[in-house]
Design a protein around this motif. Structure first.
Motif, PDB file in Angstrom:
ATOM      1  N   VAL A  45       2.769   9.613   4.733  1.00 41.63           N
ATOM      2  CA  VAL A  45       3.640   8.454   4.562  1.00 41.63           C
ATOM      3  C   VAL A  45       2.887   7.226   4.054  1.00 41.63           C
ATOM      4  O   VAL A  45       3.385   6.493   3.205  1.00 41.63           O
ATOM      5  CB  VAL A  45       4.368   8.131   5.886  1.00 41.63           C
ATOM      6  N   LEU A  46       1.695   7.017   4.564  1.00 47.67           N
ATOM      7  CA  LEU A  46       0.930   5.817   4.191  1.00 47.67           C
ATOM      8  C   LEU A  46       0.026   6.051   2.990  1.00 47.67           C
ATOM      9  O   LEU A  46      -0.588   5.113   2.490  1.00 47.67           O
ATOM     10  CB  LEU A  46       0.091   5.340   5.384  1.00 47.67           C
ATOM     11  N   GLU A  47      -0.073   7.316   2.564  1.00 46.12           N
ATOM     12  CA  GLU A  47      -0.923   7.679   1.428  1.00 46.12           C
ATOM     13  C   GLU A  47      -2.365   7.206   1.643  1.00 46.12           C
ATOM     14  O   GLU A  47      -2.935   6.469   0.842  1.00 46.12           O
ATOM     15  CB  GLU A  47      -0.342   7.123   0.129  1.00 46.12           C
ATOM     16  N   LEU A  48      -2.933   7.663   2.748  1.00 40.26           N
ATOM     17  CA  LEU A  48      -4.292   7.273   3.118  1.00 40.26           C
ATOM     18  C   LEU A  48      -5.312   7.979   2.241  1.00 40.26           C
ATOM     19  O   LEU A  48      -5.152   9.147   1.899  1.00 40.26           O
ATOM     20  CB  LEU A  48      -4.570   7.636   4.580  1.00 40.26           C
ATOM     21  N   LEU A 104      -5.833  -0.733   6.626  1.00 34.98           N
ATOM     22  CA  LEU A 104      -4.734  -0.516   5.692  1.00 34.98           C
ATOM     23  C   LEU A 104      -4.599  -1.687   4.725  1.00 34.98           C
ATOM     24  O   LEU A 104      -4.810  -2.835   5.112  1.00 34.98           O
ATOM     25  CB  LEU A 104      -3.409  -0.343   6.452  1.00 34.98           C
ATOM     26  N   ASP A 105      -4.227  -1.379   3.489  1.00 37.03           N
ATOM     27  CA  ASP A 105      -3.932  -2.469   2.557  1.00 37.03           C
ATOM     28  C   ASP A 105      -2.536  -3.004   2.882  1.00 37.03           C
ATOM     29  O   ASP A 105      -1.835  -2.464   3.747  1.00 37.03           O
ATOM     30  CB  ASP A 105      -4.065  -2.014   1.094  1.00 37.03           C
ATOM     31  N   ASP A 106      -2.125  -4.066   2.208  1.00 40.06           N
ATOM     32  CA  ASP A 106      -0.855  -4.720   2.540  1.00 40.06           C
ATOM     33  C   ASP A 106       0.349  -3.798   2.385  1.00 40.06           C
ATOM     34  O   ASP A 106       1.259  -3.806   3.221  1.00 40.06           O
ATOM     35  CB  ASP A 106      -0.665  -5.980   1.680  1.00 40.06           C
ATOM     36  N   GLU A 107       0.361  -3.000   1.337  1.00 43.60           N
ATOM     37  CA  GLU A 107       1.480  -2.079   1.109  1.00 43.60           C
ATOM     38  C   GLU A 107       1.533  -1.013   2.207  1.00 43.60           C
ATOM     39  O   GLU A 107       2.597  -0.700   2.740  1.00 43.60           O
ATOM     40  CB  GLU A 107       1.336  -1.410  -0.259  1.00 43.60           C
ATOM     41  N   GLN A 108       0.380  -0.455   2.550  1.00 42.47           N
ATOM     42  CA  GLN A 108       0.320   0.544   3.618  1.00 42.47           C
ATOM     43  C   GLN A 108       0.725  -0.075   4.957  1.00 42.47           C
ATOM     44  O   GLN A 108       1.398   0.559   5.760  1.00 42.47           O
ATOM     45  CB  GLN A 108      -1.083   1.133   3.717  1.00 42.47           C
ATOM     46  N   TRP A 109       0.292  -1.312   5.179  1.00 38.44           N
ATOM     47  CA  TRP A 109       0.611  -1.998   6.425  1.00 38.44           C
ATOM     48  C   TRP A 109       2.125  -2.146   6.591  1.00 38.44           C
ATOM     49  O   TRP A 109       2.664  -1.912   7.674  1.00 38.44           O
ATOM     50  CB  TRP A 109      -0.072  -3.353   6.479  1.00 38.44           C
ATOM     51  N   GLU A 110       2.798  -2.518   5.525  1.00 42.09           N
ATOM     52  CA  GLU A 110       4.257  -2.652   5.578  1.00 42.09           C
ATOM     53  C   GLU A 110       4.908  -1.307   5.914  1.00 42.09           C
ATOM     54  O   GLU A 110       5.847  -1.248   6.718  1.00 42.09           O
ATOM     55  CB  GLU A 110       4.809  -3.201   4.260  1.00 42.09           C
ATOM     56  N   LYS A 111       4.414  -0.237   5.335  1.00 45.47           N
ATOM     57  CA  LYS A 111       4.934   1.100   5.651  1.00 45.47           C
ATOM     58  C   LYS A 111       4.645   1.457   7.109  1.00 45.47           C
ATOM     59  O   LYS A 111       5.484   2.031   7.797  1.00 45.47           O
ATOM     60  CB  LYS A 111       4.314   2.152   4.732  1.00 45.47           C
ATOM     61  N   TYR A 112       3.454   1.119   7.567  1.00 45.42           N
ATOM     62  CA  TYR A 112       3.055   1.390   8.948  1.00 45.42           C
ATOM     63  C   TYR A 112       3.998   0.678   9.919  1.00 45.42           C
ATOM     64  O   TYR A 112       4.449   1.272  10.907  1.00 45.42           O
ATOM     65  CB  TYR A 112       1.607   0.936   9.152  1.00 45.42           C
ATOM     66  N   LEU A 113       4.295  -0.580   9.629  1.00 46.38           N
ATOM     67  CA  LEU A 113       5.197  -1.330  10.498  1.00 46.38           C
ATOM     68  C   LEU A 113       6.577  -0.688  10.555  1.00 46.38           C
ATOM     69  O   LEU A 113       7.223  -0.673  11.608  1.00 46.38           O
ATOM     70  CB  LEU A 113       5.309  -2.782  10.023  1.00 46.38           C
ATOM     71  N   LYS A 114       7.017  -0.132   9.440  1.00 51.12           N
ATOM     72  CA  LYS A 114       8.343   0.492   9.375  1.00 51.12           C
ATOM     73  C   LYS A 114       8.396   1.839  10.089  1.00 51.12           C
ATOM     74  O   LYS A 114       9.475   2.359  10.352  1.00 51.12           O
ATOM     75  CB  LYS A 114       8.776   0.659   7.918  1.00 51.12           C
ATOM     76  N   THR A 115       7.252   2.402  10.412  1.00 51.32           N
ATOM     77  CA  THR A 115       7.220   3.684  11.118  1.00 51.32           C
ATOM     78  C   THR A 115       7.535   3.548  12.607  1.00 51.32           C
ATOM     79  O   THR A 115       7.622   4.543  13.306  1.00 51.32           O
ATOM     80  CB  THR A 115       5.843   4.367  10.993  1.00 51.32           C
ATOM     81  N   GLY A 116       7.668   2.332  13.064  1.00 53.23           N
ATOM     82  CA  GLY A 116       7.909   2.096  14.486  1.00 53.23           C
ATOM     83  C   GLY A 116       6.835   1.236  15.102  1.00 53.23           C
ATOM     84  O   GLY A 116       7.001   0.722  16.211  1.00 53.23           O
TER      85      GLY A 116
END
Length: 133
Positions: A45-48, A104-116
């Motif tokens: 999901v975060l494309e790590l 995490l970069d900013d885009e990944q961070w936003e996705k992370y926050l949306k995961t719960g």
């Protein structure tokens, strides 16, 4: 499965009120399996990248082990208060949350926050504010 649900699974074998005791090996194996599931989901999901996977694994492993050790100490000392166990879990979840922000970069961070993670953070803040009153 949502990240929050997987994160909760990390602690199930260590719950102070677990119905049947598990051996150290069983606990370690289940913890590792749950961390692996969470890492796979984060990677997808975060494309790590590889270094982020390494750091995420290190963060989850370290913080989960610390959480487990703290819970074990509490159990051995006879602590029965679920609130105290929740504080320990919240403390280490907060550590994980802050550590992930650093990798995490900013885009990944936003996705992370949306995961719960964002909702869980708000819930921890709300509990913390309530306990300070």
């Amino acid at each position: 499965m949502k990240f929050f649900q997987i994160a909760v699974l990390l602690l199930l074998p260590f719950c102070a009120f677990a119905q049947q005791p598990q051996s150290e090996e069983e606990i370690a194996k289940q913890m590792r399996e749950n961390i692996e599931k969470l890492l796979e989901r984060y990677e997808e999901v975060l494309e790590l990248d590889d270094s982020q996977i390494f750091y995420a694994d290190s963060i989850l492993t370290h913080n989960t082990e610390c959480k487990v050790e703290e819970v074990k100490k509490m159990q051995k000392s006879g602590v029965n208060s679920m609130d105290l166990y929740e504080r320990v879990m919240d403390k280490w979840d907060e550590e994980t949350y802050n550590a992930f922000r650093r990798i995490l970069d900013d885009e990944q961070w936003e996705k992370y926050l949306k995961t719960g993670a964002g909702k869980a953070q708000k819930a921890r803040e709300k509990k913390s504010a309530k306990s300070r009153k």
